[in-house]
Scaffold this active site. Structure first.
Site, PDB file in Angstrom:
ATOM      1  N   ASP A 267      43.152  26.972  36.155  1.00 28.93           N
ATOM      2  CA  ASP A 267      44.258  26.577  35.293  1.00 28.93           C
ATOM      3  C   ASP A 267      43.825  26.474  33.834  1.00 28.93           C
ATOM      4  O   ASP A 267      43.099  25.548  33.465  1.00 28.93           O
ATOM      5  CB  ASP A 267      44.779  25.218  35.790  1.00 28.93           C
ATOM      6  CG  ASP A 267      45.897  24.675  34.938  1.00 28.93           C
ATOM      7  OD1 ASP A 267      46.531  25.466  34.215  1.00 28.93           O
ATOM      8  OD2 ASP A 267      46.136  23.457  34.997  1.00 28.93           O
TER       9      ASP A 267
ATOM     10  N   ASP B  23      48.923  30.337  29.821  1.00 27.57           N
ATOM     11  CA  ASP B  23      48.638  29.348  30.853  1.00 27.57           C
ATOM     12  C   ASP B  23      48.664  29.957  32.253  1.00 27.57           C
ATOM     13  O   ASP B  23      49.731  30.208  32.799  1.00 27.57           O
ATOM     14  CB  ASP B  23      49.641  28.195  30.753  1.00 27.57           C
ATOM     15  CG  ASP B  23      49.337  27.078  31.745  1.00 27.57           C
ATOM     16  OD1 ASP B  23      48.248  27.105  32.360  1.00 27.57           O
ATOM     17  OD2 ASP B  23      50.184  26.194  31.916  1.00 27.57           O
TER      18      ASP B  23
END
Ligand SMILES: *[C@@H]1O[C@H](CO)[C@@H](O)[C@H](O)[C@H]1NC(C)=O
Ligand SMILES: *[C@@H]1O[C@H](CO)[C@@H](O)[C@H](O)[C@H]1NC(C)=O
Length: 490
Positions: free
Chosen positions: A85, A272
């Site tokens: 992430d 992201d």
């Protein structure tokens, strides 16, 4: 070598040849329920931003992340499936010291310090506020294995309590954050920083290739220490990181035929890998969804509200500070930070708290409308224009229940491209790229990849270019030069 749920993914020969270690990423098919949950999770991460004290808070929107891969901790190696992430900076996995009553722990791999000869005790408490509860535990230190690489003394969190619902159903065990150190909770050195500092990676660079096209094929590839030339075409276009917390950069423009005021004069975006969709300010996203023909679930009711309340909001704004308008109209119970309070109520509701909700359910709608109207008035928009924009917002407003915007699958061939301009170059997404098909063949549903969420200041407003974007454009995260690069994925 990389396994999940009985599936054995291939090791990429290209990387072995290039000497670049990589982690093969797996992809899970996404369902409508997951998307709805993801939307909730996104709102919860917004809440984290609202309720937290610091300004840089990891985007914990991983519930909807589809791509995960294997890591190892300790000696001998204990393996975990984690989401990689770029929107957060900590590593955590479930702990063997997890409480008996934590179903989420029962269903996942757990780290057992007593089974590792390289474990070092730390014990400092660790907590992330997450929606219906906090993910909490304590820090430990051990060796981290990532593909063929090893980092010694990796600080990570052992989670002993996890907010139930979120993680019970998750295919992954934990999260490996690839954001910048200043959003690392507890000041823990993020794994990739550690690899760089220990001279384990060739270059302080990692890159993602995410595969969306072939069902059943490998999900993607994260290369640590370089790029895999077989997964992009041409050269990368670079954007400097503007705030090293998330991988944030200047977006020059977003072009969608038939919209105005989307990313006007430029905007801030982050790349992201932990978010599936493309997220932006709710009113702007609403305009995009309107332009592509996506519809929300409760548009008719919402349109009525716009007609009813815009004139009142305009009157109230002329005489009151913006944060008092919704209280004055009677839609929020107090002045002050309505948005913060309404989100915190939402959290209470999700946590099953039966604290009476005092605000009207329309309070968040009003708050969002006021912030839009304020800007619109300042830029001399007429009442008609304002109403039109807000009615478009009705189709997608994230605040209203089940507001994921749906598109007619048959219309995909006629929908427009949406183009993002980065460092002067246009990165276009076709409807095939920005529409998500969910559900089984025959009863397929098509969902717009554009989701509205208002990330509060100071981190926001922000656009989040999630997996939909990264799967179309091979993305390089260059830590050494603090820049992000995009090239056509191959
Ligand atoms: C425990 O871990 C945290 C996070 O990495 C670190 O900041 C702290 O210095 C460590 N404390 C000890 C006593 O090792
Ligand atoms: C990006 O940063 C580098 C190094 O600080 C600088 O030389 C370059 O001009 C910057 N590029 C842009 C497009 O601002």
């Amino acid at each position: 070598m990389w396994r999940l749920g009985g599936l054995v993914a291939t090791i990429l020969l290209a990387n072995v040849c290039a000497g670049l270690p990589s982690v093969t990423l797996h992809k899970r098919p996404i369902s409508v329920e997951q998307l709805q949950a993801s939307q909730q999770a996104l709102q919860l991460s917004a809440a984290n931003g609202l309720l937290g004290a610091g300004e840089d808070i990891p985007l914990l929107d991983y519930l909807d992340a589809q791509y995960y891969g294997e890591i190892g901790l300790g000696s001998p190696v204990q393996t975990f499936q984690v989401i990689f992430d770029t929107g957060s900076s900590n590593l955590w996995v479930p702990s063997s010291e997890c409480s008996y009553f934590q179903l989420a722990c029962d269903l996942h791999n757990k780290y057992d310090a007593s089974e590792s000869t390289t474990y070092k005790r730390n014990g400092t408490k660790f907590a992330i506020q997450y929606g219906s509860g906090s993910l909490s535990g304590f820090f430990s230190e051990d060796e981290l294995t990532l593909g063929t690489l090893q980092a010694k003394h990796q600080s990570f969190a052992e989670a002993t309590e996890e907010p139930g619902l979120t993680f019970v159903a998750a295919k992954f065990d934990g999260i490996l954050g690839l954001g910048f150190p200043n959003i690392a909770i507890g000041g823990a050195v993020p794994p990739f920083q550690n690899l760089v500092e220990q001279g384990v990676v060739k270059e302080p660079v990692f890159s993602f290739w995410l595969n969306r096209n072939e069902p059943g094929a490998e999900g993607g590839e994260l290369v640590l220490g370089g790029v895999d030339p077989s997964h992009f075409k041409g050269t990368h276009t670079w954007a400097n990181v503007t705030r090293p917390a998330y991988w944030q950069f200047d977006l020059d423009a977003i072009k969608v035929p038939g919209t105005i005021g989307v990313c006007q004069g430029g905007c801030q975006a982050i790349a992201d890998s932990g978010t599936s969709l493309i997220v932006g300010p709710s009113v702007e996203i609403a305009n995009i969804n309107k332009a592509i023909g996506a519809k929300g679930v409760l548009p008719a009711e919402c349109r009525e509200l716009v007609k009813e309340y815009v004139p009142q909001i305009l009157k109230a704004l002329a005489i009151l500070p913006a944060d008092q308008v919704c209280a004055a109209i009677g839609l929020c119970d107090q002045t002050g930070s309505q948005q913060a309070r309404s989100v915190s109520r939402k959290l209470q509701a999700l946590a099953g708290s039966d604290t009476p909700v005092q605000d009207s359910p329309l309070c968040p709608f009003c708050t969002a409308a006021v912030s839009y109207v304020k800007i619109a008035v300042a830029s001399q928009e007429t009442q008609d224009q304002i109403e039109e924009q807000l009615e478009a917002a009705c189709d997608t407003l994230g605040f209203l229940a089940s507001s994921q915007a749906i598109v007619d699958c048959d219309q995909i061939p006629t929908m427009p491209d949406v183009a993002f301009t980065i460092s002067g170059k246009e990165f276009s997404l076709t409807p095939e790229q920005y529409v998500l098909k969910v559900g089984a063949m025959g009863e397929e549903q098509c969902i717009s990849g554009f989701l509205g969420m208002d990330i509060p200041k100071p981190a926001g407003p922000l656009w989040i270019l999630g997996d939909i974007f990264i799967s179309s454009y091979h993305t390089v995260f260059d830590l050494g030069n603090k820049r992000v690069g995009f090239a056509e994925a191959a």
